[in-house]
Design a protein around this motif. Sequence first.
Motif, PDB file in Angstrom:
ATOM      1  N   LEU A  23       0.263   4.122 -12.426  1.00  0.00           N
ATOM      2  CA  LEU A  23       0.854   5.385 -12.005  1.00  0.00           C
ATOM      3  C   LEU A  23       1.199   5.335 -10.527  1.00  0.00           C
ATOM      4  O   LEU A  23       0.367   4.925  -9.698  1.00  0.00           O
ATOM      5  N   VAL A  24       2.427   5.749 -10.197  1.00  0.00           N
ATOM      6  CA  VAL A  24       2.870   5.899  -8.805  1.00  0.00           C
ATOM      7  C   VAL A  24       3.020   7.401  -8.572  1.00  0.00           C
ATOM      8  O   VAL A  24       3.815   8.066  -9.248  1.00  0.00           O
ATOM      9  N   THR A  25       2.253   7.933  -7.626  1.00  0.00           N
ATOM     10  CA  THR A  25       2.191   9.384  -7.440  1.00  0.00           C
ATOM     11  C   THR A  25       2.589   9.759  -6.018  1.00  0.00           C
ATOM     12  O   THR A  25       2.645   8.915  -5.113  1.00  0.00           O
ATOM     13  N   GLY A  26       2.829  11.050  -5.843  1.00  0.00           N
ATOM     14  CA  GLY A  26       3.188  11.572  -4.530  1.00  0.00           C
ATOM     15  C   GLY A  26       4.064  12.801  -4.676  1.00  0.00           C
ATOM     16  O   GLY A  26       4.590  13.079  -5.763  1.00  0.00           O
ATOM     17  N   PRO A  27       4.244  13.540  -3.603  1.00  0.00           N
ATOM     18  CA  PRO A  27       5.115  14.727  -3.665  1.00  0.00           C
ATOM     19  C   PRO A  27       6.575  14.341  -3.798  1.00  0.00           C
ATOM     20  O   PRO A  27       6.950  13.166  -3.686  1.00  0.00           O
ATOM     21  N   THR A  28       7.412  15.344  -4.044  1.00  0.00           N
ATOM     22  CA  THR A  28       8.847  15.099  -4.148  1.00  0.00           C
ATOM     23  C   THR A  28       9.394  14.555  -2.828  1.00  0.00           C
ATOM     24  O   THR A  28       9.074  15.064  -1.753  1.00  0.00           O
ATOM     25  N   GLY A  29      10.212  13.522  -2.923  1.00  0.00           N
ATOM     26  CA  GLY A  29      10.795  12.924  -1.728  1.00  0.00           C
ATOM     27  C   GLY A  29       9.884  11.962  -1.002  1.00  0.00           C
ATOM     28  O   GLY A  29      10.127  11.657   0.169  1.00  0.00           O
ATOM     29  N   SER A  30       8.857  11.477  -1.672  1.00  0.00           N
ATOM     30  CA  SER A  30       7.920  10.544  -1.021  1.00  0.00           C
ATOM     31  C   SER A  30       8.262   9.090  -1.281  1.00  0.00           C
ATOM     32  O   SER A  30       7.514   8.201  -0.859  1.00  0.00           O
ATOM     33  N   GLY A  31       9.325   8.811  -1.987  1.00  0.00           N
ATOM     34  CA  GLY A  31       9.732   7.427  -2.217  1.00  0.00           C
ATOM     35  C   GLY A  31       9.116   6.789  -3.445  1.00  0.00           C
ATOM     36  O   GLY A  31       9.090   5.555  -3.543  1.00  0.00           O
ATOM     37  N   LYS A  32       8.619   7.602  -4.388  1.00  0.00           N
ATOM     38  CA  LYS A  32       8.017   7.040  -5.602  1.00  0.00           C
ATOM     39  C   LYS A  32       9.024   6.191  -6.370  1.00  0.00           C
ATOM     40  O   LYS A  32       8.700   5.081  -6.813  1.00  0.00           O
ATOM     41  N   SER A  33      10.228   6.702  -6.553  1.00  0.00           N
ATOM     42  CA  SER A  33      11.238   5.987  -7.333  1.00  0.00           C
ATOM     43  C   SER A  33      11.622   4.676  -6.665  1.00  0.00           C
ATOM     44  O   SER A  33      11.858   3.667  -7.350  1.00  0.00           O
ATOM     45  N   THR A  34      11.678   4.663  -5.342  1.00  0.00           N
ATOM     46  CA  THR A  34      12.039   3.438  -4.622  1.00  0.00           C
ATOM     47  C   THR A  34      10.960   2.375  -4.794  1.00  0.00           C
ATOM     48  O   THR A  34      11.260   1.197  -5.034  1.00  0.00           O
ATOM     49  N   THR A  35       9.696   2.760  -4.677  1.00  0.00           N
ATOM     50  CA  THR A  35       8.594   1.810  -4.860  1.00  0.00           C
ATOM     51  C   THR A  35       8.560   1.293  -6.292  1.00  0.00           C
ATOM     52  O   THR A  35       8.389   0.088  -6.532  1.00  0.00           O
ATOM     53  N   LEU A  36       8.729   2.186  -7.254  1.00  0.00           N
ATOM     54  CA  LEU A  36       8.706   1.779  -8.652  1.00  0.00           C
ATOM     55  C   LEU A  36       9.878   0.855  -8.973  1.00  0.00           C
ATOM     56  O   LEU A  36       9.723  -0.131  -9.723  1.00  0.00           O
ATOM     57  N   ALA A  37      11.040   1.126  -8.404  1.00  0.00           N
ATOM     58  CA  ALA A  37      12.203   0.259  -8.633  1.00  0.00           C
ATOM     59  C   ALA A  37      11.969  -1.125  -8.040  1.00  0.00           C
ATOM     60  O   ALA A  37      12.381  -2.139  -8.635  1.00  0.00           O
ATOM     61  N   ALA A  38      11.304  -1.197  -6.884  1.00  0.00           N
ATOM     62  CA  ALA A  38      11.012  -2.496  -6.283  1.00  0.00           C
ATOM     63  C   ALA A  38      10.033  -3.298  -7.144  1.00  0.00           C
ATOM     64  O   ALA A  38      10.176  -4.523  -7.291  1.00  0.00           O
ATOM     65  N   MET A  39       9.045  -2.637  -7.739  1.00  0.00           N
ATOM     66  CA  MET A  39       8.096  -3.327  -8.611  1.00  0.00           C
ATOM     67  C   MET A  39       8.781  -3.824  -9.876  1.00  0.00           C
ATOM     68  O   MET A  39       8.545  -4.951 -10.332  1.00  0.00           O
ATOM     69  N   VAL A  40       9.659  -2.989 -10.472  1.00  0.00           N
ATOM     70  CA  VAL A  40      10.391  -3.418 -11.660  1.00  0.00           C
ATOM     71  C   VAL A  40      11.341  -4.560 -11.313  1.00  0.00           C
ATOM     72  O   VAL A  40      11.495  -5.518 -12.099  1.00  0.00           O
ATOM     73  N   ASP A  41      11.989  -4.507 -10.163  1.00  0.00           N
ATOM     74  CA  ASP A  41      12.883  -5.591  -9.750  1.00  0.00           C
ATOM     75  C   ASP A  41      12.104  -6.886  -9.527  1.00  0.00           C
ATOM     76  O   ASP A  41      12.613  -7.981  -9.826  1.00  0.00           O
ATOM     77  N   PHE A  42      10.885  -6.787  -9.026  1.00  0.00           N
ATOM     78  CA  PHE A  42      10.043  -7.980  -8.856  1.00  0.00           C
ATOM     79  C   PHE A  42       9.747  -8.616 -10.220  1.00  0.00           C
ATOM     80  O   PHE A  42       9.815  -9.845 -10.378  1.00  0.00           O
ATOM     81  N   ILE A  43       9.426  -7.789 -11.215  1.00  0.00           N
ATOM     82  CA  ILE A  43       9.186  -8.307 -12.564  1.00  0.00           C
ATOM     83  C   ILE A  43      10.464  -8.896 -13.137  1.00  0.00           C
ATOM     84  O   ILE A  43      10.466  -9.988 -13.748  1.00  0.00           O
ATOM     85  N   ASN A  44      11.574  -8.196 -12.943  1.00  0.00           N
ATOM     86  CA  ASN A  44      12.858  -8.633 -13.473  1.00  0.00           C
ATOM     87  C   ASN A  44      13.284  -9.972 -12.889  1.00  0.00           C
ATOM     88  O   ASN A  44      13.969 -10.769 -13.545  1.00  0.00           O
ATOM     89  N   THR A  45      12.874 -10.251 -11.675  1.00  0.00           N
ATOM     90  CA  THR A  45      13.295 -11.463 -10.985  1.00  0.00           C
ATOM     91  C   THR A  45      12.364 -12.645 -11.266  1.00  0.00           C
ATOM     92  O   THR A  45      12.825 -13.801 -11.347  1.00  0.00           O
ATOM     93  N   THR A  46      11.084 -12.382 -11.453  1.00  0.00           N
ATOM     94  CA  THR A  46      10.100 -13.476 -11.508  1.00  0.00           C
ATOM     95  C   THR A  46       9.508 -13.715 -12.896  1.00  0.00           C
ATOM     96  O   THR A  46       8.969 -14.800 -13.139  1.00  0.00           O
TER      97      THR A  46
END
Length: 477
Positions: free
Chosen positions: A252-275
């Motif tokens: 789970l990636v948590t935080g208030p609105t506008g805290s960058g949750k989607s950006t962090t989650l996208a980076a983790m998914v991109d790491f999986i997608n790449t490696t």
Amino acid sequence: MSETNGMPPTLADVNGLPPIPLGSEASPDSTALDPLSKTLADSPPTRSGKRAVPAASPAPPQTPLPADIFERPPTPTAIDPDAFPAPPPIASRPAPPPPAPPTRPPARPGATAAPKAAARPKVNHVTLEQLVREAFENNYSDIHLGVGEVPRFRGRGEMIPSSHPVTTEEVFYSWMRESLPESQVEEFNQRLELDTAIHYEGFVRCRVNVFVSLLGPAMVLRLIPLTILTMEQLNLPDVLRDISKQHKGLVLVTGPTGSGKSTTLAAMVDFINTTLSKHIISIEDPIEFVHSSKKSMIRQREVGIHTLEFANALKASLREDPDIILIGEMRDRETVDTALKAGQTGHLVFGTLHTNSAVKTIERLLNIYNPDEQEPMRLQIAETMVATIAQTLVKTTDGKRAAAHEILVNTDAVKDYIKRGAIDDIEALIPQSTYDGMVTMNQSLYNLYEEGRITSEVALEASPRSNEMSQMLRGRI
């Protein structure tokens, strides 16, 4: 009764009937006179040679006269159409067309008619794409539009008014029809709310929410870059790479609105997608970051376009041979149940929640259930949880923003605390488990302060426990 021009009095003087001279001989068919005429005939002549007319007594109102005085034909009760031949047809002129209905109701007597409204001149306003480009070029994160307000941007967390004129309803709907299909405009008019996304090929994607406020329709656009930043570019902790390599469980990636949750989650998914060679399925409402299959195969589904119901798509994903399931938001009990089930059956599940603390996230999941259900749910969460990552964004000294994290990894000790229900004691365990990659929010803020990236005022403002943060800044901790 007096004479009139030397003529004898007539019945018209008495009963208002057509003049018939008195004293004239009756018609051959007449056999009797009415009483008044008989009285006149029998009365002796006066000294002047004229007969005296006795005063007539008032007749009862509307008393019909005998029919034998006037030989009038009786009024027919029915007309035989054959008795009267039809007149020859008369050529008639064509009837004029009916007058056009008035465009407005006629003015009341004495009222002044309202003047006709002048034709509205065509307004040359900025387009929605121009606003998006302006925000993109200035690194703004959001665009706020609404009827009765000037367009505003959000930059570095602050609202910035633009130089554009106040938005009218006509301009607002032109922006909607410029970027959205008519079906979505009608959906908004019916439901008064709309969640969607707009893709501007080549430079940005926007997550869009349309709603109605006191002044009228309004719209908020979140700018999402097409290029996904890597974990190195975001300076994310190394432990997030280890979490992304897990085979099953719930992250789970948590935080208030506008805290960058989607950006962090996208980076983790991109790491999986790449490696890694995985099959990734995402269910989002709407799709934010767009991924392309690399080493992994990724399929993204948007609620309302690729599926009708979020819960149905999540259940169906278990039968689509996934390795990793990305859930846009853990929104209700049904979603949490399905996510826990997927994590227990050999899938790695990523999701988001709106909480400010990694430890509070566990309490949030438990509070979804009734008190008598929380005991078995604690066991499921303890066995399924991989990690919880709480995040916030803070202003940096160079005018940008950086992410501060609180990371809770589900070690054996944490698992035992969850099973026993000692959730609050986990906060004291996190600072002692840095070897496992755990970190508190105050520790993360203090590290940013030590690196010179944020000021002490920013650290105190963003700290969930400001007293502890003050002692750390003074070197007492």
